[in-house]
Design a protein around this motif. Structure first.
Motif, PDB file in Angstrom:
ATOM      1  N   LYS A  55     -26.687  55.022  29.989  1.00  0.00           N
ATOM      2  CA  LYS A  55     -27.779  55.585  29.440  1.00  0.00           C
ATOM      3  C   LYS A  55     -27.315  57.058  29.037  1.00  0.00           C
ATOM      4  N   ASN A  56     -26.415  57.571  29.813  1.00  0.00           N
ATOM      5  CA  ASN A  56     -26.099  58.975  29.589  1.00  0.00           C
ATOM      6  C   ASN A  56     -24.641  59.152  29.112  1.00  0.00           C
ATOM      7  N   GLN A  57     -24.071  58.240  28.493  1.00  0.00           N
ATOM      8  CA  GLN A  57     -22.875  58.024  27.718  1.00  0.00           C
ATOM      9  C   GLN A  57     -22.607  59.475  26.618  1.00  0.00           C
ATOM     10  N   GLU A  58     -23.710  59.756  25.968  1.00  0.00           N
ATOM     11  CA  GLU A  58     -23.653  60.802  25.174  1.00  0.00           C
ATOM     12  C   GLU A  58     -23.522  62.203  25.669  1.00  0.00           C
ATOM     13  N   LYS A  59     -23.975  62.304  26.982  1.00  0.00           N
ATOM     14  CA  LYS A  59     -23.864  63.561  27.650  1.00  0.00           C
ATOM     15  C   LYS A  59     -22.421  63.704  28.484  1.00  0.00           C
ATOM     16  N   ILE A  60     -21.727  62.654  28.655  1.00  0.00           N
ATOM     17  CA  ILE A  60     -20.576  62.747  29.326  1.00  0.00           C
ATOM     18  C   ILE A  60     -19.594  64.020  29.155  1.00  0.00           C
ATOM     19  N   ASP A  61     -19.496  64.338  27.670  1.00  0.00           N
ATOM     20  CA  ASP A  61     -18.623  65.489  27.608  1.00  0.00           C
ATOM     21  C   ASP A  61     -18.994  66.726  28.223  1.00  0.00           C
ATOM     22  N   GLU A  62     -20.418  66.743  28.585  1.00  0.00           N
ATOM     23  CA  GLU A  62     -20.914  67.943  29.017  1.00  0.00           C
ATOM     24  C   GLU A  62     -20.697  68.193  30.573  1.00  0.00           C
ATOM     25  N   ILE A  63     -20.284  66.906  31.122  1.00  0.00           N
ATOM     26  CA  ILE A  63     -19.755  67.042  32.751  1.00  0.00           C
ATOM     27  C   ILE A  63     -18.597  67.419  33.051  1.00  0.00           C
ATOM     28  N   LYS A  64     -18.506  68.193  33.840  1.00  0.00           N
ATOM     29  CA  LYS A  64     -17.038  69.030  34.227  1.00  0.00           C
ATOM     30  C   LYS A  64     -16.053  68.159  34.800  1.00  0.00           C
ATOM     31  N   SER A  65     -16.495  67.285  35.968  1.00  0.00           N
ATOM     32  CA  SER A  65     -15.607  66.331  36.376  1.00  0.00           C
ATOM     33  C   SER A  65     -16.410  64.896  36.250  1.00  0.00           C
ATOM     34  N   PHE A  66     -16.092  63.844  35.767  1.00  0.00           N
ATOM     35  CA  PHE A  66     -16.635  62.692  35.655  1.00  0.00           C
ATOM     36  C   PHE A  66     -16.567  61.855  37.149  1.00  0.00           C
ATOM     37  N   LYS A  67     -15.443  62.074  37.643  1.00  0.00           N
ATOM     38  CA  LYS A  67     -15.067  61.422  38.728  1.00  0.00           C
ATOM     39  C   LYS A  67     -16.152  61.909  39.873  1.00  0.00           C
ATOM     40  N   ALA A  68     -16.286  63.315  40.000  1.00  0.00           N
ATOM     41  CA  ALA A  68     -17.108  64.098  41.093  1.00  0.00           C
ATOM     42  C   ALA A  68     -18.745  63.506  40.642  1.00  0.00           C
ATOM     43  N   TRP A  69     -19.065  63.483  39.367  1.00  0.00           N
ATOM     44  CA  TRP A  69     -20.221  62.891  39.047  1.00  0.00           C
ATOM     45  C   TRP A  69     -20.681  61.804  39.340  1.00  0.00           C
ATOM     46  N   ILE A  70     -19.762  60.741  39.005  1.00  0.00           N
ATOM     47  CA  ILE A  70     -20.231  59.451  39.265  1.00  0.00           C
ATOM     48  C   ILE A  70     -20.104  59.193  40.714  1.00  0.00           C
ATOM     49  N   TYR A  71     -19.143  59.732  41.654  1.00  0.00           N
ATOM     50  CA  TYR A  71     -19.211  59.818  43.172  1.00  0.00           C
ATOM     51  C   TYR A  71     -20.268  60.295  43.635  1.00  0.00           C
ATOM     52  N   ARG A  72     -20.805  61.329  43.105  1.00  0.00           N
ATOM     53  CA  ARG A  72     -22.276  62.099  43.578  1.00  0.00           C
ATOM     54  C   ARG A  72     -23.346  61.245  43.235  1.00  0.00           C
ATOM     55  N   LEU A  73     -23.356  60.361  41.942  1.00  0.00           N
ATOM     56  CA  LEU A  73     -24.457  59.389  41.843  1.00  0.00           C
ATOM     57  C   LEU A  73     -24.573  58.428  42.831  1.00  0.00           C
ATOM     58  N   VAL A  74     -23.393  57.836  43.075  1.00  0.00           N
ATOM     59  CA  VAL A  74     -23.273  56.569  44.146  1.00  0.00           C
ATOM     60  C   VAL A  74     -23.859  57.343  45.348  1.00  0.00           C
ATOM     61  N   ILE A  75     -23.487  58.196  45.775  1.00  0.00           N
ATOM     62  CA  ILE A  75     -23.626  59.037  47.142  1.00  0.00           C
ATOM     63  C   ILE A  75     -25.247  59.317  47.300  1.00  0.00           C
ATOM     64  N   ASN A  76     -25.732  59.803  46.050  1.00  0.00           N
ATOM     65  CA  ASN A  76     -27.135  59.989  46.226  1.00  0.00           C
ATOM     66  C   ASN A  76     -27.967  58.682  46.189  1.00  0.00           C
ATOM     67  N   LYS A  77     -27.661  57.890  45.228  1.00  0.00           N
ATOM     68  CA  LYS A  77     -28.328  56.558  45.233  1.00  0.00           C
ATOM     69  C   LYS A  77     -28.207  55.758  46.685  1.00  0.00           C
ATOM     70  N   SER A  78     -27.078  55.891  47.339  1.00  0.00           N
ATOM     71  CA  SER A  78     -26.802  55.255  48.668  1.00  0.00           C
ATOM     72  C   SER A  78     -27.960  55.789  49.897  1.00  0.00           C
TER      73      SER A  78
END
Length: 184
Positions: A55-78
């Protein structure tokens, strides 16, 4: 009705999602499992994260570190799952790191190695979350202190302290427990 340009956009988006699923899927599931201790629940969390990515694919370029962002999503959802009233069961039957199997070992050596990994994973899983998450990110996900800082939003000294305390807790726990996983 979709035109050719729309079809190309959706195909590119699908290919992008498939690539990140291939690259991060297993590691993210293990990370989520580290929190919820239920493999099926961990898979559901990661699926939700991939939907968020899509859903946020268009905004991915704005994210400084994709790896940190996706890990943070998993941690928050967990953590959200852990807080939810519907999440009441904790499953310790399966081992966090039992998916790591060694190749080319004799059967008895393979059994011994698997037993040691299961013992270590039980010990890691019994740590408080604040130590468990830094131990997992540092040793099993091979994240640097700087990457962990970005993922967890913590001060570097806090991360180092938690790593040291987590290691000390693991050492004490492993010394207290026997080789068969029973408390000595």
């Amino acid at each position: 009705m979709r035109n050719v340009k729309d079809e190309e956009h959706f195909e590119a988006r699908d290919a992008w999602l498939e690539a990140i699923m291939d690259e991060y899927g297993e590691r993210l599931t293990k990370l989520a499992y580290n929190y919820v201790k239920d493999w099926k629940q961990a898979e559901d969390i990661v699926q939700d994260v991939f939907i968020t990515c899509y859903k946020n694919q268009e905004k991915i370029d704005e994210i400084k570190s994709f790896k940190a962002w996706i890990y943070r999503l998993v941690i928050n959802k967990s953590k959200d799952v852990l807080k939810s009233s519907s999440f009441k069961k904790v499953v310790m039957n399966s081992s966090l790191f039992s998916l790591f199997t060694s190749r080319d070992l004799l059967p008895e050596m393979s059994l011994l190695k698997r037993s040691e990994e299961e013992f270590l994973s039980r010990c890691v899983l019994s740590l408080p979350v604040k130590y468990r998450e830094v131990i997992t990110l540092y040793y099993y996900e091979e994240c640097s202190i700087e990457e962990i800082k970005g993922i967890l939003g913590l001060n570097q000294n806090t991360i180092k302290t938690r790593l040291n305390r987590g290691r000390a807790n693991l050492k004490n726990m492993m010394e207290r427990w026997g080789d068969d996983g029973e408390q000595a």
